[in-house]
Enzyme design. Structure first.
Site, PDB file in Angstrom:
ATOM      1  N   THR A 316     -33.289   1.500 -63.766  1.00  0.00           N
ATOM      2  CA  THR A 316     -32.243   1.794 -62.779  1.00  0.00           C
ATOM      3  C   THR A 316     -31.345   0.578 -62.573  1.00  0.00           C
ATOM      4  OG1 THR A 316     -33.645   3.392 -61.621  1.00  0.00           O
ATOM      5  CG2 THR A 316     -31.785   2.483 -60.399  1.00  0.00           C
ATOM      6  N   TRP A 319     -29.315  -0.014 -65.774  1.00  0.00           N
ATOM      7  CA  TRP A 319     -28.260   0.987 -65.928  1.00  0.00           C
ATOM      8  C   TRP A 319     -26.988   0.566 -65.201  1.00  0.00           C
ATOM      9  CZ3 TRP A 319     -25.329   3.869 -62.560  1.00  0.00           C
ATOM     10  CH2 TRP A 319     -24.629   4.946 -63.094  1.00  0.00           C
ATOM     11  N   HIS A 320     -27.153  -0.124 -64.075  1.00  0.00           N
ATOM     12  CA  HIS A 320     -25.999  -0.474 -63.258  1.00  0.00           C
ATOM     13  C   HIS A 320     -25.151  -1.599 -63.848  1.00  0.00           C
ATOM     14  CE1 HIS A 320     -27.778   2.021 -60.100  1.00  0.00           C
ATOM     15  NE2 HIS A 320     -26.581   2.015 -59.554  1.00  0.00           N
ATOM     16  N   GLY A 321     -25.681  -2.369 -64.769  1.00  0.00           N
ATOM     17  CA  GLY A 321     -24.854  -3.418 -65.338  1.00  0.00           C
ATOM     18  C   GLY A 321     -25.606  -4.316 -66.288  1.00  0.00           C
ATOM     19  N   PHE A 468     -19.672   0.554 -64.446  1.00  0.00           N
ATOM     20  CA  PHE A 468     -21.004   0.930 -64.907  1.00  0.00           C
ATOM     21  C   PHE A 468     -20.941   2.042 -65.938  1.00  0.00           C
ATOM     22  CE2 PHE A 468     -21.728  -0.235 -60.276  1.00  0.00           C
ATOM     23  CZ  PHE A 468     -21.900  -1.562 -60.581  1.00  0.00           C
TER      24      PHE A 468
END
Length: 468
Positions: A316, A319-321, A468
């Protein structure tokens, strides 16, 4: 192209709507697909080819997966090819620079290798493609033989570049058959205007304060200023992303689609676990369905459950960066949720609601520090300032001025982040329906006027989740 631009609101959207409803059912999907490809190409024409290639590769794979004669080994091989292709594209475009930088720092090498530009929305549409392929592999849905319908599912401009992540099974029937009514269109338009107002009137304005605080030297920031700044970012990121989700859901309704909700007033939560059931719901649901449960979820014993939980939160964050601070942010929340699952949840039931709410807000606000600063030193410095560790003053005149300037906006944002405006509107609707109809129409006209005026007059209009 962004939803909160004059070109989108007054040119692209009206033209698309007119053509969509003018040519009726037989061309509606072609028109919407063409508009979606144009929408994406407006900002990144080269990466339309990447997205189209992804569609074709996964279309062919799922056609082969859908054949009843395919053996189990062949089906698994096809799934592996799809996973390798989709995750490989995502890893190259999004994480190549991070990987090379990490390798260089470990080996003390100077790896000055150019990194590719990040295609907008690649994280979102890749996850949609993966959910489709995995569901076909599982036999949960049938492979879509109509390339136009599959392409529309992946490229649909309302949720293409920043979600919500839509599972194919949720809109499978709507792709081919959907009823378009004036009532649904009007409801979608109202939802779009609410999201637009959240974005440009609330997120952008409160975000200005955070951008000022973040640009300051650490020695210039008082304790009060640090809290004013990070609370401003806490509100900005909510209204930025939930506003975009509202606009996407509203646009979907305008074209006859019904997308699931992506936010449910997360800041009224009373635990970290509840917060993540209310925040970015589509992403949490994706990781639960395609990572957590397949690895056994919480049905495989305590230690494997802990492994599964940290795997989900590691992914998680990643995934954001493409930065380790996002991984740290994910593991931070994973640790808090694990603590609640193992022992904190039982005792929290006995806490007063106000204490539970303060606990939630405190840890969420701290979490946004990990999210917003990419450098670990900057993270620690800002946290030290927040909690009065060091020589920074508690209160200074500049912080007092900012508080006086933004206090009304803070109050407005806090009220807007709660369900009370909606509850009061429904109560008013039951008591005075005719007056309510007039008032609500005037309200949406006012939102449109103020939002347009802001867009015309301001140059500050970022979308946080576009990166993102």
């Amino acid at each position: 192209m962004v939803f909160s631009s004059l070109f989108f609101i007054f040119a692209f959207l009206p033209i698309t709507v007119i053509l969509y409803y003018l040519f009726g059912n037989h061309l509606k999907n072609i028109i919407l697909l063409t508009a979606s490809l144009f929408f994406y190409a407006w900002g990144e024409p080269v990466y339309v080819l990447l997205m189209c290639t992804s569609i074709m590769v996964n279309y062919c794979i799922c056609i082969l997966l859908g054949r009843g004669k395919a053996s189990r080994r062949k089906r698994k091989f096809l799934l592996i090819i799809s996973l390798a292709f989709n995750l490989g594209c995502l890893a190259y475009f999004k994480y190549f620079g991070m990987i090379m930088s990490t390798i260089g720092s470990i080996g003390n090498w100077n790896l000055n290798i150019g990194t590719p530009a990040l295609p907008i929305g690649i994280s979102f549409y890749t996850f949609q493609i993966l959910s489709y392929v995995i569901d076909v592999y599982r036999g949960k849905i049938k492979s879509q033989k109509n390339l136009t319908l599959l392409s529309l599912y992946i490229t649909m401009f309302p949720q293409l570049v920043a979600g919500p992540i839509v599972n194919y099974g949720d809109i499978e029937l709507q792709l081919a058959h959907r009823k378009m009514t004036f009532k649904k269109f009007a409801s979608g338009l109202r939802r779009f205007l609410c999201g637009l107002a959240k974005k440009v009137l609330l997120a952008n304005n409160i975000g200005l304060l955070w951008s000022e605080v973040k640009a300051m030297q650490s020695i210039e920031i008082s304790v009060l200023m640090s809290w004013l700044g990070i609370i401003a970012f806490t509100l900005q990121i909510y209204f930025d992303f939930s506003g975009y989700s509202d606009m996407a859901i509203g646009l979907g309704k305008m074209f006859g689609f019904r997308f699931k909700e992506n936010f449910q007033y997360p800041y009224i939560s009373q635990s970290i676990s509840e917060f993540w059931r209310r925040w970015h719901i589509s992403l949490g649901s994706w990781f639960k369905e395609y990572v957590y449960i397949p690895f056994g979820g919480n049905r495989v014993g305590k230690w494997k459950m802990i492994r599964n939980l940290f795997l989900v939160w590691f992914l998680t964050g990643l995934w954001h960066g493409a930065s380790w601070n996002f991984v740290l942010w994910g593991l931070y929340f994973g640790t808090l949720i694990l603590m609640e699952k193992l022992f904190l949840q039982k005792s929290m039931i006995r806490w007063p609601k106000a204490i539970r709410h303060i606990y939630l807000l405190m840890f969420v606000v701290i979490g946004w520090v990990f999210f917003e600063f990419s450098n670990l030193t900057d993270i620690l410095n800002f946290l030290q300032i927040m909690f009065g560790v060091g020589d920074n003053p508690i209160i200074d005149s500049q912080a007092i001025i900012k508080l006086k300037t933004y206090i009304c906006l803070y109050i407005l944002c806090i009220i807007a982040a709660s369900p009370w405006p909606k509850k009061l509107a429904l109560l008013f609707k039951r008591i005075h329906f005719k007056i309510y109809r007039l008032a609500i129409n005037l309200y949406y006209c006012l939102l449109m006027f103020l939002s347009t005026a802001y867009i015309v007059s301001s140059t500050y209009n970022p979308f946080i989740y576009f990166r993102f």
